[in-house]
Design a protein around this motif. Structure first.
Motif, short mmCIF file in Angstrom:
data_model
loop_
_atom_site.label_atom_id
_atom_site.label_comp_id
_atom_site.label_asym_id
_atom_site.label_seq_id
_atom_site.Cartn_x
_atom_site.Cartn_y
_atom_site.Cartn_z
N ARG A 186 -9.86 0.16 -2.14
CA ARG A 186 -10.16 -1.23 -1.35
C ARG A 186 -9.76 -2.15 -2.72
O ARG A 186 -9.32 -3.20 -2.59
CB ARG A 186 -11.61 -1.56 -1.04
N GLN A 187 -10.15 -1.73 -3.62
CA GLN A 187 -9.96 -2.71 -4.78
C GLN A 187 -8.47 -2.55 -5.57
O GLN A 187 -7.97 -3.70 -5.81
CB GLN A 187 -10.78 -1.98 -6.27
N ARG A 188 -7.68 -1.42 -5.20
CA ARG A 188 -6.44 -1.50 -5.39
C ARG A 188 -5.57 -2.48 -4.52
O ARG A 188 -4.57 -3.06 -4.80
CB ARG A 188 -5.78 -0.17 -5.43
N THR A 189 -6.10 -2.08 -3.08
CA THR A 189 -5.44 -2.90 -2.20
C THR A 189 -5.62 -4.51 -2.38
O THR A 189 -4.62 -5.36 -2.16
CB THR A 189 -6.15 -2.67 -0.87
N GLN A 190 -6.59 -4.83 -2.81
CA GLN A 190 -6.93 -6.32 -3.24
C GLN A 190 -5.94 -6.74 -4.39
O GLN A 190 -5.29 -7.89 -4.27
CB GLN A 190 -8.34 -6.41 -3.83
N GLN A 191 -6.12 -5.87 -5.20
CA GLN A 191 -4.99 -6.14 -6.52
C GLN A 191 -3.40 -6.27 -5.89
O GLN A 191 -2.75 -7.24 -6.39
CB GLN A 191 -5.24 -5.28 -7.44
N ASP A 192 -3.27 -5.06 -5.14
CA ASP A 192 -1.81 -5.26 -4.52
C ASP A 192 -1.23 -6.61 -4.00
O ASP A 192 -0.37 -7.14 -4.11
CB ASP A 192 -1.40 -3.96 -3.92
N ILE A 193 -2.41 -7.08 -3.23
CA ILE A 193 -2.19 -8.16 -2.20
C ILE A 193 -2.14 -9.42 -2.92
O ILE A 193 -1.32 -10.32 -2.96
CB ILE A 193 -2.97 -8.29 -1.11
N PHE A 194 -3.28 -9.69 -3.65
CA PHE A 194 -3.54 -11.00 -4.37
C PHE A 194 -3.12 -11.01 -5.92
O PHE A 194 -3.08 -12.11 -6.56
CB PHE A 194 -5.18 -11.59 -3.97
N GLY A 195 -3.16 -9.90 -6.53
CA GLY A 195 -3.21 -9.77 -7.91
C GLY A 195 -4.19 -10.30 -8.66
O GLY A 195 -4.18 -10.63 -9.96
N ARG A 196 -5.52 -9.84 -7.96
CA ARG A 196 -6.79 -10.25 -8.60
C ARG A 196 -7.79 -9.85 -8.08
O ARG A 196 -7.86 -9.12 -6.88
CB ARG A 196 -6.88 -11.94 -8.44
N ARG A 197 -9.01 -9.76 -8.56
CA ARG A 197 -10.27 -8.99 -7.64
C ARG A 197 -10.52 -10.16 -6.54
O ARG A 197 -10.23 -11.11 -6.40
CB ARG A 197 -11.44 -9.15 -8.76
#
Length: 343
Positions: A179-190
């Motif tokens: 979930r955290q990696r997906t968030q970073q891949d999409i938005f580049g942030r937490r």
């Protein structure tokens, strides 16, 4: 010259009376009083009460070697005994799970040794005589391979069981990392409050059969976004694992878990790094994971419960700096001493 013999009231050269020691031990173990509270009640110095009470406790519990008799099921885990930067903060706790498996009583702390390594557990096992080692049938543990290696080397016939709590924890960690990696891949942030993945961690960790309608709607919203497909796949693995452990039929649960491990070991599509890592771990420890489903079944849950009692003890004592003292207090707290007080 007439003299009264006081040995029935107090031990030779002892300061607290036998009645006072009995009260102090019960207060320490049953009422969970601090040693400071006991010294105030007895009106003696802290060192005086501490020495007398622990010496009295060592006699029926700590110095009684027979506490290792009849132990067929062991639980082993690490425990943080102090929060300092200097020295080893960890100890290895060894628990007798035999009464839990046989339905005759509760788990009890057998011993505690410094360090959290293969060597620490192996040395402890080697210190038991061969008769006692041979009677051990099962060792329940977490995912640390050092504990398994030590057990197998010292007790070749033993069955190692990887505890369900730790197996599910591995899957939960994989889900969080995905979930955290997906968030970073999409938005580049937490995560932020307005992001769909932000409000989903607790919902993702809830079993499918326990989801409320609002939680189901929240998951539907998350999985509707094709960018979250990795999270959905990882969640499905986590859900299948929980279903296997919750199945009332152990044979069916074992088959479900075995099929899950096989599917993850055969190859995971690219882009699912967390599942691939989980699959490698489960495949390596498959025998230990599946051993839980074999009757009568052994869980390391009571070991975690005793760990919680020791955490509470550390709070009562306001932290300990002397490991020997901490081990003595822990054995009195969770080593079955109550049975001696109330046989």
């Amino acid at each position: 010259m007439w003299r009264q013999d006081p040995t029935s009231a107090a031990a030779p050269r002892g300061k607290p009376t036998r009645t006072a020691l009995a009260w102090a031990l019960e207060g320490l173990v049953v009422a969970h009083l601090s040693m400071s509270r006991i010294t105030q009640a007895l009106g003696v110095a802290w060192d005086t009460a501490d020495t007398a009470v622990l010496d009295e406790g060592r006699r029926p519990v700590i110095s009684d070697d027979t506490r290792f008799d009849g132990v067929k099921v062991l639980g082993v885990d690490e425990h943080v005994w102090r929060h300092t930067r200097r020295g080893d903060r960890y100890v290895t706790v060894i628990i007798d799970l035999t009464p839990v498996r046989d339905g005759t009583g509760t788990a009890r702390l057998l011993d505690m040794v410094e360090g959290r390594s293969k060597a620490a557990f192996k040395t402890w096992l080697a210190g038991r005589d061969k008769t006692r080692r041979d009677q051990v049938e099962v060792v329940a543990m977490d995912g640390f391979t050092g504990f398994k290696t030590a057990a197998v080397e010292e007790i070749p016939h033993v069955t190692a069981v990887m505890d369900p709590f730790h197996v599910v924890h591995l899957a939960a960690d994989a889900l969080d990392e995905c979930r955290q990696r997906t968030q970073q891949d999409i938005f580049g942030r937490r995560d932020r409050a307005r992001d769909p993945l932000y409000a989903s961690p607790r919902t993702l960790h809830t079993g499918a059969d326990r989801l409320t309608d609002p939680q189901k709607a929240r998951l539907a919203e998350v999985f509707a976004d094709e960018r979250h497909v990795a999270v959905e796949v990882t969640w499905s693995v986590y859900r299948r694992m929980i279903a296997a452990y919750r199945d009332p039929d152990r044979a069916v649960g074992r088959a479900t878990m075995s099929a899950l491990i096989d599917s993850l070991a055969r190859g995971v599509p690219a882009g699912l790094a967390e599942i691939a890592r989980l699959g490698r771990t489960l495949d390596k420890r498959a025998e230990d994971v599946l051993a839980f489903f074999d009757p009568p079944g052994t869980s390391n849950g009571p070991t975690e419960a005793i760990n919680g009692r020791l955490e509470h003890l550390r709070g009562i004592t306001s932290g300990c700096r002397n490991l020997t003292h901490y081990i003595a207090r822990s054995l009195l707290e969770a080593g079955g001493f109550t049975q001696h007080l109330h046989p």
